[in-house]
Design a protein around this motif. Structure first.
Motif, PDB file in Angstrom:
ATOM      1  N   PRO A  49       0.840  -1.220   0.000  1.00  0.00           N
ATOM      2  CA  PRO A  49       0.000   0.000   0.000  1.00  0.00           C
ATOM      3  C   PRO A  49       0.863   1.254   0.000  1.00  0.00           C
ATOM      4  CG  PRO A  49       0.064  -0.944   2.199  1.00  0.00           C
ATOM      5  CD  PRO A  49       0.807  -1.905   1.305  1.00  0.00           C
ATOM      6  N   ILE A  50       1.450   1.547  -1.149  1.00  0.00           N
ATOM      7  CA  ILE A  50       2.360   2.686  -1.288  1.00  0.00           C
ATOM      8  C   ILE A  50       1.687   3.748  -2.145  1.00  0.00           C
ATOM      9  CG2 ILE A  50       4.602   3.423  -2.173  1.00  0.00           C
ATOM     10  CD1 ILE A  50       5.644   0.635  -1.561  1.00  0.00           C
ATOM     11  N   SER A  51       1.710   4.981  -1.698  1.00  0.00           N
ATOM     12  CA  SER A  51       1.031   6.068  -2.405  1.00  0.00           C
ATOM     13  C   SER A  51       1.790   6.453  -3.668  1.00  0.00           C
ATOM     14  CB  SER A  51       0.903   7.290  -1.491  1.00  0.00           C
ATOM     15  OG  SER A  51       2.182   7.819  -1.191  1.00  0.00           O
ATOM     16  N   GLU A  52       1.099   7.221  -4.514  1.00  0.00           N
ATOM     17  CA  GLU A  52       1.710   7.703  -5.748  1.00  0.00           C
ATOM     18  C   GLU A  52       2.922   8.578  -5.455  1.00  0.00           C
ATOM     19  OE1 GLU A  52       2.238   8.197  -9.815  1.00  0.00           O
ATOM     20  OE2 GLU A  52       0.775   6.918  -8.812  1.00  0.00           O
ATOM     21  N   ALA A  53       2.806   9.392  -4.410  1.00  0.00           N
ATOM     22  CA  ALA A  53       3.918  10.275  -4.043  1.00  0.00           C
ATOM     23  C   ALA A  53       5.130   9.462  -3.600  1.00  0.00           C
ATOM     24  CB  ALA A  53       3.478  11.226  -2.936  1.00  0.00           C
ATOM     25  N   GLN A  54       4.909   8.392  -2.846  1.00  0.00           N
ATOM     26  CA  GLN A  54       6.014   7.538  -2.401  1.00  0.00           C
ATOM     27  C   GLN A  54       6.675   6.827  -3.575  1.00  0.00           C
ATOM     28  OE1 GLN A  54       3.481   5.464   0.602  1.00  0.00           O
ATOM     29  NE2 GLN A  54       5.244   5.712   1.958  1.00  0.00           N
ATOM     30  N   VAL A  55       5.866   6.399  -4.548  1.00  0.00           N
ATOM     31  CA  VAL A  55       6.418   5.741  -5.732  1.00  0.00           C
ATOM     32  C   VAL A  55       7.315   6.704  -6.498  1.00  0.00           C
ATOM     33  CG1 VAL A  55       5.835   4.727  -7.969  1.00  0.00           C
ATOM     34  CG2 VAL A  55       4.523   4.084  -5.942  1.00  0.00           C
ATOM     35  N   GLU A  56       6.829   7.912  -6.697  1.00  0.00           N
ATOM     36  CA  GLU A  56       7.608   8.880  -7.459  1.00  0.00           C
ATOM     37  C   GLU A  56       8.865   9.298  -6.705  1.00  0.00           C
ATOM     38  OE1 GLU A  56       6.986  13.366  -9.278  1.00  0.00           O
ATOM     39  OE2 GLU A  56       5.310  11.928  -9.346  1.00  0.00           O
ATOM     40  N   ALA A  57       8.748   9.455  -5.385  1.00  0.00           N
ATOM     41  CA  ALA A  57       9.916   9.830  -4.596  1.00  0.00           C
ATOM     42  C   ALA A  57      10.982   8.739  -4.649  1.00  0.00           C
ATOM     43  CB  ALA A  57       9.497  10.099  -3.153  1.00  0.00           C
ATOM     44  N   ALA A  58      10.563   7.474  -4.583  1.00  0.00           N
ATOM     45  CA  ALA A  58      11.512   6.368  -4.662  1.00  0.00           C
ATOM     46  C   ALA A  58      12.171   6.330  -6.036  1.00  0.00           C
ATOM     47  CB  ALA A  58      10.798   5.054  -4.366  1.00  0.00           C
ATOM     48  N   ALA A  59      11.387   6.559  -7.087  1.00  0.00           N
ATOM     49  CA  ALA A  59      11.943   6.552  -8.443  1.00  0.00           C
ATOM     50  C   ALA A  59      12.947   7.698  -8.626  1.00  0.00           C
ATOM     51  CB  ALA A  59      10.825   6.650  -9.465  1.00  0.00           C
ATOM     52  N   ARG A  60      12.634   8.863  -8.063  1.00  0.00           N
ATOM     53  CA  ARG A  60      13.584   9.992  -8.151  1.00  0.00           C
ATOM     54  C   ARG A  60      14.873   9.660  -7.406  1.00  0.00           C
ATOM     55  NH1 ARG A  60      11.606  14.753 -10.144  1.00  0.00           N
ATOM     56  NH2 ARG A  60       9.337  14.917 -10.369  1.00  0.00           N
ATOM     57  N   ALA A  61      14.742   9.091  -6.212  1.00  0.00           N
ATOM     58  CA  ALA A  61      15.931   8.762  -5.430  1.00  0.00           C
ATOM     59  C   ALA A  61      16.783   7.725  -6.142  1.00  0.00           C
ATOM     60  CB  ALA A  61      15.520   8.255  -4.056  1.00  0.00           C
ATOM     61  N   ALA A  62      16.157   6.844  -6.919  1.00  0.00           N
ATOM     62  CA  ALA A  62      16.890   5.812  -7.657  1.00  0.00           C
ATOM     63  C   ALA A  62      17.329   6.285  -9.033  1.00  0.00           C
ATOM     64  CB  ALA A  62      16.011   4.570  -7.794  1.00  0.00           C
ATOM     65  N   GLN A  63      17.087   7.566  -9.364  1.00  0.00           N
ATOM     66  CA  GLN A  63      17.443   8.115 -10.678  1.00  0.00           C
ATOM     67  C   GLN A  63      16.686   7.411 -11.811  1.00  0.00           C
ATOM     68  OE1 GLN A  63      19.802  10.798 -10.653  1.00  0.00           O
ATOM     69  NE2 GLN A  63      19.531  10.525  -8.452  1.00  0.00           N
ATOM     70  N   ALA A  64      15.457   6.917 -11.497  1.00  0.00           N
ATOM     71  CA  ALA A  64      14.672   6.199 -12.502  1.00  0.00           C
ATOM     72  C   ALA A  64      13.475   7.008 -12.992  1.00  0.00           C
ATOM     73  CB  ALA A  64      14.177   4.876 -11.924  1.00  0.00           C
ATOM     74  N   HIS A  65      13.175   8.124 -12.347  1.00  0.00           N
ATOM     75  CA  HIS A  65      11.960   8.880 -12.660  1.00  0.00           C
ATOM     76  C   HIS A  65      11.952   9.374 -14.099  1.00  0.00           C
ATOM     77  CE1 HIS A  65       8.534  11.524 -12.067  1.00  0.00           C
ATOM     78  NE2 HIS A  65       9.254  12.539 -12.502  1.00  0.00           N
ATOM     79  N   ASP A  66      13.073   9.905 -14.552  1.00  0.00           N
ATOM     80  CA  ASP A  66      13.103  10.505 -15.885  1.00  0.00           C
ATOM     81  C   ASP A  66      12.876   9.479 -16.993  1.00  0.00           C
ATOM     82  OD1 ASP A  66      13.537  12.983 -14.763  1.00  0.00           O
ATOM     83  OD2 ASP A  66      15.723  12.864 -14.944  1.00  0.00           O
TER      84      ASP A  66
END
Length: 612
Positions: free
Chosen positions: A460-477
Motif C-alpha cells: 500500500p504505497i502512495s503515488e507520491a512515495q512511488v515517485e519519490a523512490a523513483a527519483r531517489a533511484a534516478q529512474a523517474h526521468d
C-alpha cells in the motif's frame, strides 16, 4: 530418465516410497482439505445411501410384478400401474439424489483443490532459502498445479465412485439375501477372485504409476529450464542435445505409461467382464437345476429376474472399484507429493521483540558453515554505524554473498552473532524486518506488469512515495519517457528495458518501502559504466539517511564508501577506506583495483566493465 535421478529427487524432497506411506500421506491431505466442508461430505454420503436404496427397489418391484401378476396372468390394471409408477418414482428420486450428491461432491472437490493450492503456494513462499538451493522450479510448479488436482481426483473419481460402488454392492447383497440366500452365496463366492485381480493389478501397476508421475514432473522441469535459458541454448548450439535429452525422458515416460496401460488392459475390464459371464451362467444353471429337482415353483421365476438384475448391480460396482485403482494410484502419488512438500519446514517466525530503528549493524565472531566442519565464514567482526556506506569486496568464493544472506536472514546465523540496533537479528519480527530492510539483487527481478506495480510489489504505497523512490533511484526521468509513464507494461522480466533500467527499477522498489538498511548484491556487475555512475549518484543521495551495505565485484561502485571490507577465504583480510587500502603495498584490495583498471583500459570505448 535414469532411475538414480528419480531416487535422488525423491530423497531430496522426502517423498514416500511404499504403498502404505502413499496411502497415509494422501489420506492426511484428503482429511486436511475436506475438514472445513465436512458437512457437505456427510450430506453427499447420506444422499448416496438413499439413492442406492431406491435403486435396489427396482428389481424387487419387478420380481413382485412377475410372480404375482404376469405369470399368473392376473390382469389387475390398478395394481400393475401402481407398481410401475412406484418403480418410476423410485428411479426419478434416485436420479435426483445422485444429482444433489454430485453437486455437493463437485463443490467439495473444487473448494478442496482451491484450498490446497493456495496453502501450497503460501507454504512455498515461506520456505527458507536453503530449500530453493536444491529445489527445481519446474517440479515445484508441477506440484502446485498438477499434483493438487490429485485432491479432486481422490474425491470425484476415486473416493465417491468406490464409496458408491460399495454402498450399491451392500444394498444388492442385502436384497439377494432376502430373496434367496443360497443364490446370494453363489454370487458372492466370486468376490475373492476380484480381490485377487485387484492385488495383482496393484502389484504390477503401482511402480509404473509412481514412476510416470515423477517423469511427468521431470518433463515439466526440463521444459521450464529450457525456456528460461533459451538464449544460452541457442547461442551454445545446444538445442539438438537438449532435444535428444527431452526425447529420452519422454520415451521413458511413454514406456512407463505402456506398462500401466498393459496392466489395465489385462486385469480390469476384460477379466471382470469374464467374471460377469461366469457369474450369470452359474446363477442360471443353479436356478435350472433347482427347478428340475422340483425345489422351486413357477411363482418364483421373478427371483431369477431379480438376481439377473442384481448381478449387473454387483459386477458393475466391482468393475468400477477395480477401474478406479489406476486413478487411485496416480492420485495417491500426487497427493502424497503435495503433502510431503507441505511438511517442509518453513522459515521460523521470529518473535517481534525488537525493531529496526536507525539501521546500525553489529557482527560479532560470526562463523558459519553450510555443511558441518566446512565453515565459509570465520570469526567475522564488524560494526556498521547507522547511515554509513560500507562496501564488501573479495575474490569469488571469499564469502561475500554468504555474509549478505546471513544479514538478510535467508539462513539462520549463530545466535547473537548479528545484531541490528543492538537487538539480535532472530528477535526482529519477519514482517518488520522485510519492511525496514531493502535488497537490490544482481539480477533484477521484474514482474510482467507496469512500472508502478513493479515498484510497489502490491504494497500500500502512495503515488507520491512511488515517485519519490523513483527519483531517489534516478529512474523517474526514463520512466516518464515511456509511452504511458508509470503505467507502461514492462513485459515479461522487464523485456522492454535495458539491464541498467531494470536495475534502477529494482533500486526504486527497495527504496519505496522507506528502509533503514539497504543491501546491494553486486548491483552494478551487469551494467555499463554510464549507468553505474547513475547508480553511484543514487547511492550518494542516500548517504546519511540509509545504512548502505554493497557487495561489489566492480570496485568503482564502492570507491566512495566510508569503509571497505576485504574478505579472503571467509575472513576479514583488510578494512579501511579506498585511499587507505590503496596505500597497503601488496594488499588484496590494491591488486584487485589495479587489475580492474587494466581491464577497463583494454575494453573498447563506451563499453562497461561487465566483469572483473
Amino acid at each position: 530418465m535414469p532411475a538414480e535421478s528419480i531416487a535422488a529427487e525423491r530423497a531430496a524432497h522426502g517423498a514416500p516410497t511404499s504403498r502404505r506411506d502413499l496411502l497415509g500421506e494422501s489420506t492426511r491431505l484428503l482429511v486436511r482439505a475436506a475438514r472445513p466442508d465436512k458437512h457437505h461430505f456427510w450430506w453427499a454420503v447420506l444422499w448416496l445411501v438413499a439413492a442406492a436404496a431406491l435403486e435396489a427397489l427396482g428389481p424387487l418391484i419387478g420380481k413382485f410384478l412377475i410372480d404375482h401378476y404376469l405369470l399368473p396372468r392376473h390382469a389387475a390394471v390398478a395394481q400393475i400401474g401402481a407398481l410401475l409408477a412406484g418403480a418410476l418414482v423410485a428411479g426419478m428420486l434416485s436420479s435426483w439424489l445422485r444429482y444433489l450428491q454430485l453437486l455437493r461432491l463437485a463443490g467439495l472437490a473444487m473448494r478442496s483443490v482451491q484450498r490446497v493450492r493456495e496453502e501450497v503456494y503460501a507454504h512455498v513462499l515461506r520456505l527458507p532459502m536453503a530449500f530453493f538451493d536444491r529445489a527445481i522450479t519446474g517440479q515445484l510448479v508441477s506440484r502446485v498445479t498438477n499434483d493438487t488436482e490429485a485432491v479432486k481426483t481422490l474425491y470425484v473419481q476415486v473416493l465417491f465412485v468406490m464409496l458408491d460402488s460399495v454402498i450399491v454392492l451392500v444394498g444388492a447383497a442385502i436384497a439377494m439375501l432376502w430373496l434367496d440366500w443360497r443364490l446370494m452365496l453363489a454370487v458372492l463366492v466370486l468376490l475373492p477372485a476380484v480381490v485377487v485381480i485387484v492385488a495383482v493389478y496393484q502389484r504390477l501397476s503401482a511402480p509404473a504409476v509412481t514412476r510416470t508421475r515423477e517423469l511427468r514432473s521431470e518433463l515439466n522441469a526440463q521444459m521450464a529450464e529450457s525456456i528460461a535459458g533459451m538464449p544460452v541454448l541457442q547461442a551454445a548450439n545446444a538445442t539438438d542435445r537438449f532435444r535428444g535429452r527431452f526425447a529420452g525422458l519422454n520415451e521413458s515416460h511413454y514406456a512407463s505409461r505402456q506398462v500401466e496401460l498393459r496392466a489395465n488392459a489385462w486385469l480390469l475390464r476384460p477379466m471382470l467382464d469374464l467374471l460377469n459371464v461366469v457369474l450369470l451362467a452359474a446363477v442360471i444353471g443353479m436356478f435350472g437345476l433347482r427347478i428340475q429337482g422340483g425345489a422351486l415353483g413357477t411363482i418364483e421365476v421373478g427371483v431369477l429376474y431379480a438376481f439377473v438384475s442384481y448381478i449387473a448391480r454387483v459386477v458393475e460396482p466391482l468393475t468400477q472399484i477395480t477401474m478406479q485403482f489406476s486413478q487411485l494410484q496416480q492420485a495417491m502419488v500426487g497427493a502424497a507429493r503435495v503433502h510431503t512438500l507441505l511438511k517442509e519446514a518453513e522459515t521460523p517466525e521470529a518473535p517481534p521483540q525488537a525493531e529496526v530503528r536507525e539501521g546500525g549493524i553489529r557482527i560479532e565472531q560470526l562463523t558459519f558453515a553450510y555443511q558441518p566442519g566446512r565453515p565459509v565464514l570465520h570469526d567475522v567482526d564488524l560494526t556498521i554505524a547507522p547511515g554509513s556506506f560500507w562496501g564488501i569486496v573479495g575474490h569469488t568464493g571469499s564469502g561475500k554473498s554468504t555474509l549478505l544472506s546471513l544479514l538478510l536472514r535467508f539462513y539462520p546465523a549463530p545466535a547473537g552473532s548479528i545484531r541490528i540496533d543492538g537487538a539480535p537479528l532472530d528477535q526482529i519480527g519477519e514482517d518488520h524486518l522485510r519492511d525496514r530492510v531493502g535488497l537490490v539483487p544482481q539480477e533484477p527481478f521484474l514482474l510482467a506488469a507496469t512500472a508502478r506495480e513493479n515498484i510497489t510489489m502490491g504494497r500500500p504505497i502512495s503515488e507520491a512515495q512511488v515517485e519519490a523512490a523513483a527519483r531517489a533511484a534516478q529512474a523517474h526521468d526514463f520512466i516518464l519517457g515511456l509511452e504511458r509513464g508509470y503505467d507502461t507494461p514492462l513485459g515479461e522480466g522487464g523485456a522492454r528495458l535495458s539491464v541498467g533500467q531494470k536495475q534502477l527499477i529494482a533500486i526504486a522498489r527497495a527504496l519505496a518501502g522507506d528502509p533503514r538498511i539497504l543491501f546491494l548484491d553486486e548491483a552494478t556487475a551487469n551494467i555499463d559504466s554510464e549507468t553505474e555512475q547513475v547508480v553511484q549518484r543514487a547511492l550518494a543521495s542516500l548517504r546519511g539517511k540509509v545504512t548502505i551495505v554493497a557487495i561489489a565485484h566492480r570496485l568503482s561502485t564502492v570507491r566512495e564508501a566510508d569503509t571497505i571490507v576485504v574478505l579472503n577465504h571467509g575472513r576479514v583480510a583488510e578494512l579501511g577506506t579506498h585511499d587507505a587500502l590503496m596505500q597497503v603495498g601488496g594488499g588484496i584490495y590494491r591488486r584487485l583495483y589495479e587489475l580492474q583498471q587494466l581491464e577497463d583500459q583494454d575494453e573498447p570505448d563506451g563499453a562497461g566493465s561487465e566483469s572483473a
